[in-house]
Design an enzyme around this catalytic site. Sequence first.
Site, short mmCIF file in Angstrom:
data_model
loop_
_atom_site.label_atom_id
_atom_site.label_comp_id
_atom_site.label_asym_id
_atom_site.label_seq_id
_atom_site.Cartn_x
_atom_site.Cartn_y
_atom_site.Cartn_z
N ASP A 299 8.47 48.38 41.97
CA ASP A 299 7.34 48.83 42.79
C ASP A 299 6.62 47.67 43.47
O ASP A 299 6.35 46.64 42.85
CB ASP A 299 6.35 49.57 41.87
CG ASP A 299 5.22 50.21 42.66
OD1 ASP A 299 5.52 51.02 43.54
OD2 ASP A 299 4.04 49.90 42.38
N GLU A 341 11.33 48.24 46.44
CA GLU A 341 10.43 49.06 47.25
C GLU A 341 9.59 48.10 48.09
O GLU A 341 8.51 47.66 47.70
CB GLU A 341 9.50 49.92 46.38
CG GLU A 341 8.72 50.94 47.21
CD GLU A 341 7.20 50.74 47.26
OE1 GLU A 341 6.56 51.40 48.09
OE2 GLU A 341 6.65 49.93 46.49
C1 GLC Z 1 3.94 51.94 45.63
C2 GLC Z 1 4.03 53.42 45.33
C3 GLC Z 1 2.75 54.07 45.72
C4 GLC Z 1 1.63 53.45 44.96
C5 GLC Z 1 1.65 51.93 45.13
C6 GLC Z 1 0.77 51.29 44.11
O1 GLC Z 1 3.86 51.69 46.97
O2 GLC Z 1 5.12 53.98 45.97
O3 GLC Z 1 2.80 55.46 45.49
O4 GLC Z 1 0.43 53.95 45.43
O5 GLC Z 1 2.91 51.37 44.93
O6 GLC Z 1 1.40 51.29 42.84
C1 GLC Z 2 3.34 50.33 49.66
C2 GLC Z 2 3.35 49.91 51.12
C3 GLC Z 2 2.47 50.75 51.94
C4 GLC Z 2 2.53 52.10 51.34
C5 GLC Z 2 1.74 52.04 50.07
C6 GLC Z 2 1.72 53.31 49.31
O1 GLC Z 2 3.70 49.33 48.83
O2 GLC Z 2 3.24 48.57 51.40
O3 GLC Z 2 2.85 50.75 53.27
O4 GLC Z 2 2.04 53.02 52.22
O5 GLC Z 2 2.17 50.99 49.28
O6 GLC Z 2 1.07 54.27 50.02
#
Ligand code: GLC
Ligand code: GLC
Length: 647
Positions: A299, A341
């Site tokens: 993540d 991610e």
């Molecule tokens: C990632 C997840 C998102 C979450 C963020 C903080 O981007 O996909 O859902 O809000 O991390 O953990």
């Molecule tokens: C992610 C991204 C951002 C995304 C968010 C979750 O890590 O960087 O673009 O929208 O966290 O909403």
Amino acid sequence: MVESASLDQASGDQAPGDHLPGHQLLSVAAERAGIRLGDPDWTDYERRFDRHFPDLFRLFHQLYGSRPDWQEHLTSLLVETARSWKDRPADLKVLDAERDGTSDWFQSNRMLGGVCYVDRYAADLEGVRARIPYFKELGLTYLHLMPLFLAPEPLSDGGYAVSSYREVNPKLGTTEQLRELAAELRANGISLVVDFIFNHTSNEHEWARKAAEGDPRYSDYYWIFPDRAMPDAYEQNVREIFPEDHPGSFVELPDGRWVWATFHTFQWDLNYSNPEVFRAMAGEMLFLANLGVDILRMDAVAFIWKQLGTSCENLPEAHTLLQAFNAVCRLAAPSLLFKSEAIVHPDEVALYIDPAECQLSYNPLQMALIWEAMATRNVSLLAQALERRHNIPDGTTWVNYVRSHDDIGWTFADEDAAELGINGFDHRRFLNSFYVNRFPGSFAQGVPFQDNPRTGDCRISGTTASLCGLEDGSPEAIRRILLAHSVAFSTGGIPLLYLGDEVGQLNDYQYAMEDGHEADSRWVHRPQFPAERYAKRTDPATPEGAVFEGLRRMTAVRSGTPELAGTRLLPFATNNRGVLGYQRPGEGTRILALANFSDDPQVVSAETLSGFAAEALDLFSGTTVRIDEGIVLRPQDYAWLRVMPAG
Ligand code: GLC
Ligand code: GLC
């Protein structure tokens, strides 16, 4: 001084393993982990040690070599890997041996992913287990269960604010049930994917609580500053991720100190410049590995390293850290893979994809540009992305998706757009207004996410079906859903379905009434299990059935088409800006994929197709078709053709 000079040598031309008495360290690790030398299991570990320890040594030294205590930390880390290997269940060791050095299994054209929230989709882990027959009906080989460990409610960011990495949220079941579920999925040919939320913990994690109480050891687990001086300095260059939640990247603690929180106020960023944090998180990671997880979704990888004066995103050390975690897996849980991610600039996304870093990666650019092409009825940006940004190293793969649990951000490169005469800023503004139905003629029913009037930034929420306008039940909307998936299913990589999308689930506005969700529009596309829609999936006269049948057919054709394995793609210019084309080469044959993003029938001309033999096999109808007089594609239609070179 003397100390650091000798350590520098260690990372120089000499093999690090030679300098540091590698095998001596190995015996220390064995002894401390209580392992009997000569045990065949241990021989396996030793073999991997020879191969991967030099990497771990080099990486760890790069990160922490300037600290006097770095070797002690490395030794403790090694002991942890030995202990974890010793405890690794026998069935997982069998899997490790099977998958050793091969990437074929996850590059197969039979791979198909699904993702869901345990509670919303199936109530609990037992409910997920009960859905295995359905997953098999759908053809899943990969199941991503959204965060399921302890996270304080109601403010948990859908589980992304973790307060324990080892205790399953009791609402969902027990850790033992998760272990059993992993085994049962595996027995059914389905790999388990879970998140490794390692950029931050919840403010209620034990470490965070101790830090908040002022414990100096745990204060060092986070980025905590006595006053605003450093936060102000960092904030000069970092962007705001959830501006509606809090401005900047820091939040104030009751005692007046400030803690780094990139995401929500209750998600505190871990401080990886502290090697103890690396070790602690490596331990949590190996715990997940030994539960039977096949793939960890890493993540928020872009944010894991901070450096004053930079944007604190995608720093070189973020890669070093990921590689170091990866090296830990190679020693202790060799079949475990990482999925990156990184929802960032496409140049940066690509840098995380490497067999020694993240073997899998979300493909956010393809996702965003599928929606872009759908709005503009022009495939230029998407075709350009496939041509220049799709091919990735051997031993890695994409995860191609149409929708995820998150918002859609328009992450294309402004430079790429400029080459096509498109202004990035204006184009994003257009896309945002199109998808929230503020643009004349829009079919989309999206909702804005984190609208930031100060910067003009905004992202989009909404389910696949609602973004395609299925509210009206129209055949066009159904065709758009299938068109979008046809790209994700055939460009190369693992297609990932957001479960429920295969029956056309619509936006769920209930979230506005749900505790803790009301301020986060992403919940609009995270509906509860749509039971009524699933019940109609076998009736092709319904929109649900039409979408389901279309996707099933796509899955079946894909798994019968070896050219669609792996990720290698060759561009194909259709000479028609409404029609996307690309080729997937196999042995001797190739697949030509075409997708019509316009609302009218479109022709791909005879001349455009003249490099191919007159006859091709249409994979969807199973019949031979002539392509030497050109092809007509109906509105929002797609075709996969097995073609031969003109000869
Ligand atoms: C990632 C997840 C998102 C979450 C963020 C903080 O981007 O996909 O859902 O809000 O991390 O953990
Ligand atoms: C992610 C991204 C951002 C995304 C968010 C979750 O890590 O960087 O673009 O929208 O966290 O909403």
